[in-house]
Structures are given as C-alpha cells and as structure tokens.
Scaffold this active site. Structure first.
Site, short mmCIF file in Angstrom:
data_model
loop_
_atom_site.label_atom_id
_atom_site.label_comp_id
_atom_site.label_asym_id
_atom_site.label_seq_id
_atom_site.Cartn_x
_atom_site.Cartn_y
_atom_site.Cartn_z
N ASP A 102 0.86 -1.19 0.00
CA ASP A 102 0.00 0.00 0.00
C ASP A 102 0.89 1.24 0.00
OD1 ASP A 102 -3.19 0.58 1.02
OD2 ASP A 102 -1.73 2.21 1.21
N ILE A 103 0.48 2.25 -0.76
CA ILE A 103 1.28 3.48 -0.88
C ILE A 103 1.26 4.29 0.42
CG2 ILE A 103 -0.49 5.10 -1.71
CD1 ILE A 103 1.46 5.94 -3.91
N ASN B 137 -12.76 -2.65 2.39
CA ASN B 137 -13.68 -1.55 2.64
C ASN B 137 -14.64 -1.45 1.45
OD1 ASN B 137 -12.32 -0.82 5.03
ND2 ASN B 137 -10.78 0.30 3.85
N GLN C 136 -14.25 3.12 1.44
CA GLN C 136 -13.60 2.73 0.19
C GLN C 136 -13.25 3.97 -0.62
OE1 GLN C 136 -16.00 0.26 -2.37
NE2 GLN C 136 -14.30 -0.21 -3.75
N HIS D 75 -10.24 -4.55 -3.50
CA HIS D 75 -8.90 -4.82 -2.95
C HIS D 75 -9.04 -5.33 -1.53
CE1 HIS D 75 -9.95 -0.56 -2.50
NE2 HIS D 75 -9.29 -0.56 -1.35
P1 DGP Z 1 -9.54 1.93 0.52
O1 DGP Z 1 -9.63 3.15 1.37
O2 DGP Z 1 -9.99 0.68 1.24
O3 DGP Z 1 -10.21 2.12 -0.83
O4 DGP Z 1 -7.99 1.71 0.27
C1 DGP Z 1 -7.30 2.20 -0.83
C2 DGP Z 1 -5.85 2.05 -0.52
O5 DGP Z 1 -5.12 2.14 -1.73
C3 DGP Z 1 -5.28 3.10 0.42
O6 DGP Z 1 -4.78 2.43 1.58
C4 DGP Z 1 -4.15 3.73 -0.35
C5 DGP Z 1 -3.89 2.77 -1.48
N1 DGP Z 1 -3.51 3.39 -2.75
C6 DGP Z 1 -4.17 4.37 -3.41
N2 DGP Z 1 -3.52 4.67 -4.56
C7 DGP Z 1 -2.44 3.84 -4.61
C8 DGP Z 1 -1.39 3.68 -5.57
O7 DGP Z 1 -1.31 4.35 -6.59
N3 DGP Z 1 -0.44 2.73 -5.28
C9 DGP Z 1 -0.52 1.95 -4.14
N4 DGP Z 1 0.46 1.07 -3.97
N5 DGP Z 1 -1.50 2.09 -3.24
C10 DGP Z 1 -2.44 3.02 -3.47
#
Ligand code: DGP
Length: 109
Positions: free
Chosen positions: A30-31, A82, A89, A95
C-alpha cells in the site's frame, strides 16, 4: 466501469513492486501504509467491490491474502475490504488489505 489506478496496476501500466501475481490477482505494498506490513491484493478483473465480485474470485483473493499475511506477519494479521462511502472505500476496484506487524486495535475506527 470507471478507470482506476488499480486497473492500471493490474494491467501492468503503472509500475509497482509486485509481491505476488497469478492469473487472477496481483499483490503489492500500500502506498500509504497503516501498519508495518500493509499489502493490497487486487483482482486483475476490475470488480468494483466485494459485492460485485464472484465467489470464486473472492475466495481466491482471501486465500492469497491469508498466505501473504502468514508469510509476512508471524504474529498475526488482519484482512480487510472496505466497501462504499461508509466503509471507507476510496478506490473503486476491489482490494483486500493485509495489515500486520504490530498489535492491531479492535474495534476499528
Ligand atoms: P480503501 O480506502 O480501502 O479504498 O484503500 C485504498 C488504498 O489504496 C489506500 O490504503 C491507499 C492505497 N492506494 C491508493 N492509490 C495507490 C497507488 O497508486 N499505489 C498503491 N500502492 N497504493 C495506493
């Protein structure tokens, strides 16, 4: 279905550090990690959320997520998906979060 960053990652159009991949899903960090270990497992097919996905894909994603959790978090881990606004979400491509590496609080916020 709206285009999302996860769709691009699933198609290999955006480079990420892949931790796992197979014909159904890919996994990567996760970023914005919320724990020392915070991974995401996403289907290649752009299902919007868990309700949109079929049972076989959901089961496979959970199986892969649990395997990654066990490999990376010997003390235990949490699997989260989520859904929708109230669920928090932010990316409209299914995811599974794999969270671990510290004591996780319950209930979540
Ligand atoms: P949610 O809030 O459950 O939809 O989680 C989305 C997650 O995705 C959040 O923890 C941050 C992650 N995320 C968003 N954009 C990117 C990206 O471009 N790369 C990665 N690795 N993670 C991302």
């Amino acid at each position: 279905m709206a285009e999302t960053i996860f769709g691009k990652i699933a198609r290999g159009e955006v480079a990420v550090s892949l931790l796992y991949e197979d014909e159904v899903c890919v996994a990567f960090p996760d970023i914005s990690p919320q724990a020392p270990v915070h991974l995401l497992v996403i289907p290649r097919h752009p299902f919007e959320d868990a309700y949109d996905a079929d049972a076989e894909t959901l089961g496979h994603l959970l199986h892969v997520a649990a395997k990654l959790g066990a490999q990376n978090c010997p003390g235990g881990f949490r699997l989260v998906t989520n859904q929708g606004k109230d669920g928090g979400q932010s990316v409209q491509h299914l995811h599974i979060h794999v969270l671990g590496g510290r004591q996780l609080a319950w209930p979540p916020g």
